[in-house]
Design a protein around this motif. Sequence first.
Motif, short mmCIF file in Angstrom:
data_model
loop_
_atom_site.label_atom_id
_atom_site.label_comp_id
_atom_site.label_asym_id
_atom_site.label_seq_id
_atom_site.Cartn_x
_atom_site.Cartn_y
_atom_site.Cartn_z
N PHE A 80 13.82 0.53 0.48
CA PHE A 80 12.47 1.05 0.69
C PHE A 80 12.29 2.26 -0.21
O PHE A 80 12.95 3.28 -0.03
CB PHE A 80 12.26 1.41 2.16
N ARG A 81 11.37 2.15 -1.17
CA ARG A 81 11.29 3.15 -2.23
C ARG A 81 9.92 3.83 -2.25
O ARG A 81 8.89 3.17 -2.14
CB ARG A 81 11.53 2.49 -3.60
N ILE A 82 9.97 5.17 -2.39
CA ILE A 82 8.77 5.98 -2.64
C ILE A 82 8.91 6.55 -4.04
O ILE A 82 9.95 7.10 -4.39
CB ILE A 82 8.63 7.12 -1.61
N TYR A 83 7.86 6.45 -4.83
CA TYR A 83 7.92 6.93 -6.21
C TYR A 83 6.76 7.88 -6.46
O TYR A 83 5.59 7.49 -6.36
CB TYR A 83 7.84 5.74 -7.18
N LEU A 84 7.08 9.14 -6.74
CA LEU A 84 6.06 10.15 -7.01
C LEU A 84 5.50 9.94 -8.41
O LEU A 84 6.19 10.17 -9.41
CB LEU A 84 6.65 11.55 -6.87
N LEU A 85 4.26 9.50 -8.49
CA LEU A 85 3.59 9.28 -9.77
C LEU A 85 2.11 9.53 -9.59
O LEU A 85 1.52 9.11 -8.59
CB LEU A 85 3.83 7.84 -10.25
N GLY A 86 1.51 10.23 -10.52
CA GLY A 86 0.08 10.45 -10.45
C GLY A 86 -0.70 9.17 -10.69
O GLY A 86 -0.23 8.25 -11.38
N ASN A 87 -1.90 9.11 -10.14
CA ASN A 87 -2.80 7.98 -10.40
C ASN A 87 -3.15 8.00 -11.90
O ASN A 87 -3.83 8.92 -12.37
CB ASN A 87 -4.06 8.15 -9.56
N PRO A 88 -2.68 7.02 -12.66
CA PRO A 88 -2.82 7.11 -14.12
C PRO A 88 -4.27 7.15 -14.59
O PRO A 88 -4.58 7.80 -15.60
CB PRO A 88 -2.09 5.87 -14.64
N ILE A 89 -5.18 6.47 -13.88
CA ILE A 89 -6.59 6.49 -14.28
C ILE A 89 -7.13 7.92 -14.22
O ILE A 89 -7.80 8.40 -15.15
CB ILE A 89 -7.43 5.56 -13.38
N LEU A 90 -6.82 8.62 -13.14
CA LEU A 90 -7.32 9.98 -12.96
C LEU A 90 -6.63 10.95 -13.91
O LEU A 90 -7.28 11.81 -14.51
CB LEU A 90 -7.10 10.42 -11.51
N TRP A 91 -5.32 10.81 -14.05
CA TRP A 91 -4.57 11.75 -14.88
C TRP A 91 -4.94 11.59 -16.36
O TRP A 91 -5.07 12.57 -17.08
CB TRP A 91 -3.06 11.55 -14.68
N TRP A 92 -5.11 10.36 -16.81
CA TRP A 92 -5.46 10.16 -18.21
C TRP A 92 -6.90 10.60 -18.49
O TRP A 92 -7.20 11.08 -19.58
CB TRP A 92 -5.24 8.70 -18.59
N THR A 93 -7.79 10.43 -17.50
CA THR A 93 -9.15 10.94 -17.64
C THR A 93 -9.14 12.46 -17.80
O THR A 93 -9.79 13.02 -18.69
CB THR A 93 -10.01 10.55 -16.43
N ASN A 94 -8.38 13.12 -16.94
CA ASN A 94 -8.26 14.58 -17.03
C ASN A 94 -7.68 15.01 -18.37
O ASN A 94 -8.11 16.01 -18.96
CB ASN A 94 -7.38 15.12 -15.90
N LEU A 95 -6.68 14.25 -18.84
CA LEU A 95 -6.06 14.60 -20.11
C LEU A 95 -7.06 14.50 -21.26
O LEU A 95 -7.11 15.37 -22.15
CB LEU A 95 -4.86 13.68 -20.37
N ARG A 131 -1.29 2.08 -4.43
CA ARG A 131 -0.96 2.61 -3.10
C ARG A 131 0.50 2.37 -2.71
O ARG A 131 1.08 3.15 -1.94
CB ARG A 131 -1.88 2.00 -2.06
N SER A 132 1.11 1.30 -3.24
CA SER A 132 2.49 1.00 -2.86
C SER A 132 3.46 2.11 -3.29
O SER A 132 4.48 2.33 -2.64
CB SER A 132 2.94 -0.33 -3.48
N LEU A 133 3.14 2.81 -4.37
CA LEU A 133 4.02 3.89 -4.81
C LEU A 133 4.06 5.01 -3.78
O LEU A 133 5.09 5.66 -3.59
CB LEU A 133 3.52 4.47 -6.14
N THR A 134 2.92 5.20 -3.09
CA THR A 134 2.82 6.28 -2.11
C THR A 134 3.37 5.87 -0.75
O THR A 134 4.08 6.65 -0.10
CB THR A 134 1.34 6.70 -1.96
N TYR A 135 3.06 4.66 -0.32
CA TYR A 135 3.40 4.26 1.04
C TYR A 135 4.65 3.41 1.13
O TYR A 135 5.07 3.04 2.23
CB TYR A 135 2.20 3.52 1.67
N GLY A 136 5.28 3.11 0.00
CA GLY A 136 6.58 2.46 0.04
C GLY A 136 6.60 1.08 -0.57
O GLY A 136 5.66 0.28 -0.41
N MET A 137 7.68 0.80 -1.29
CA MET A 137 7.91 -0.51 -1.91
C MET A 137 9.27 -1.04 -1.44
O MET A 137 10.21 -0.27 -1.23
CB MET A 137 7.92 -0.39 -3.44
#
Length: 655
Positions: free
Chosen positions: A498-513, A626-632
């Motif tokens: 059961f894995r949790i992976y801390l990663l920003g939402n790429p759509i939002l982060w790339w927009t901000n960039l 959402r799976s990255l946040t709530y578990g894979m």
Amino acid sequence: WDEAHFGKHGSWYINRTFFFDVHPPLGKMSIGFVGYLTGYNGTFAFDKPGDKYNGHFIMGMRYFCATLGCFCVAFVYLITWELSQSVEASCIASLFAIFDNGTITLSRYILLDPILIFFIMSSTYCVIKFLNTKNRPYSLSWWLWLFLTGISLGCAISVKFVGLFVILFAGYSTVMDLWRLLGDLKLSMVDLMKHFLARAVCLILVPILIYSLLFLIHLKVLNKSGKGDGFYSSSFQATLQGNDLYDAKLPTYIAYGSIVTIRNYRSGGSLLHSHPHLYPPSVAKMQQQQVTTYSHKDENNLFMIKKHNISYNDQQPLEYVKNGDIIRLEHVQTKRNLHSHLERAPITKRHYQVTCYGNNGTGDDNDYWIIHAVNSEIGSKIAIVKSVLHFVHYNVKCALHSHEKQLPKWGWEQMEVTCNPKINHKNNFWNIEGHQNPRLSADTSEIYKASFFQKFLESHYVMLQGNSNLKPKEGELTSQPWHWPITYKGQHFSGGDFRIYLLGNPILWWTNLLVLLAFPLGYLYYAIKYQRGYRGQSDLAVDELQAKLFAACWWLYLGWAIHYIPFYLMGRVLYFHHYFPSYLYSCMITESSGMKLSKSETRLVFLRIVYTGLTLVVISSFVIFRSLTYGMSGPKADMPNSAYTWLKWLNSWEI
């Protein structure tokens, strides 16, 4: 993984057990306090991620961190509103915070990050509110927001030292505000001095008092001996209940045959240590047993004091060690003597190598050391803790020296010990800390106990030393600051199936960039047009609004840069979660900068369509990841039959 770390710290606060950590106390103390209030008794082990709680009331501490994470979203809305006066921009900025997978992940666990970000955002908001009252100096609201800014700044740096960044941010804003006042010719020098003193009291004195008060509470609460004792001086340990030095019942004076532990006398000094491992041939000509200093207490810190020319046995007459004696120090576990010779040290080449040498207590005359007690008469007895000692090598005429930097992996990342030709160097001083001798009667030794101020200073020295030693391990792949804005690589939050992976939402982060890169160019375009006198169909009110919004965005841009750029200068190990304060600043920049174009180049109906579409994209992108946040669970994305292959947009993502 960090939840197991900081959850354990919360348990130690509840149990009042002293420990060492590289961060100031507020975040951990808050976690422990909330755990206590919500019924947690501090007995859960927090060994590793995924352990079952088995009836322990852990969730209160998680709810606390999640609640502060929610308040961060509210602060994003309020800050954007104060700067843009736009409901649409404020809503979209807060949506960027709400539906970012990484921000949610950080807020779901027992971590310092949501607490730190909460105080960073509250500091930013209070600074804005204070600056917006500049036309009402000394009013109730003016004093309120100035005082709340000081409280927030003090709390921010009391969670992590990176809270200093928001202090620099607020400091810059304050200096610019004072510069504006200096240009107001209606104000006398007395008025300017009043403004300066008000800010100095609220933004300098108040944070210092809050920071000091929190440390006082920290040191009062953690009054029992724990695993962190070994990082601190003997006088510090003497204040901890349960420590051997607390109301110490130890033999006061050292005799031949005594088994002792020897601590370097500087602040944060560690214990003299040896272990069976040899110096590797790649760094030392003489492959003899390693000698280091080590902060943790174990059996490898024990040395027996012997005469230089006689083997010790307990049938000999009892004889005390005296100032000026020539002695040998036998490592109890390996039966080898502390030794030095004219070979260069493996790391610090200007010093001589220190080893343990010999067999079953027998060595040679390079095992001889002269023990000198500072400011004591020759022939006087050597006392535990009180006597400050030099160990000077009899043949080489150098002094036993402890370094402040870690050895590589071959030295188990402990501290280097050498023999320093400069006899009076500050790192050549030692004291006897532990003392065992069955032939001596124990008495209540009056050991000097450190005051709060001394403990306060030593705590900071030890924390800063600990931070400086957080270097990337050999062969370790660490996160780099340039990785963060582009979400090049995330951070594992759990292991196993059961894995949790801390990663920003790429759509939002790339927009901000994109906005972060485009905004300076847009500002340059606007500035050139304005300088050339081109106004188009805009009126004076719109021009003033654009100028105000550009100034607000530059202010937020500075906040983003201050919380991000310094990481390029740091030598310590870095993690992806260090970027999240800057991420929230970038969310506010994106929406505030969008308002500049909207006021002059778009229509209201078109804007509402754009905002509606953007909202749908934001929410949809969160649902996708959402799976990255709530578990894979199941196979990883790069394995056959994985359900997450389609989420691996970049090969560097370890989903």
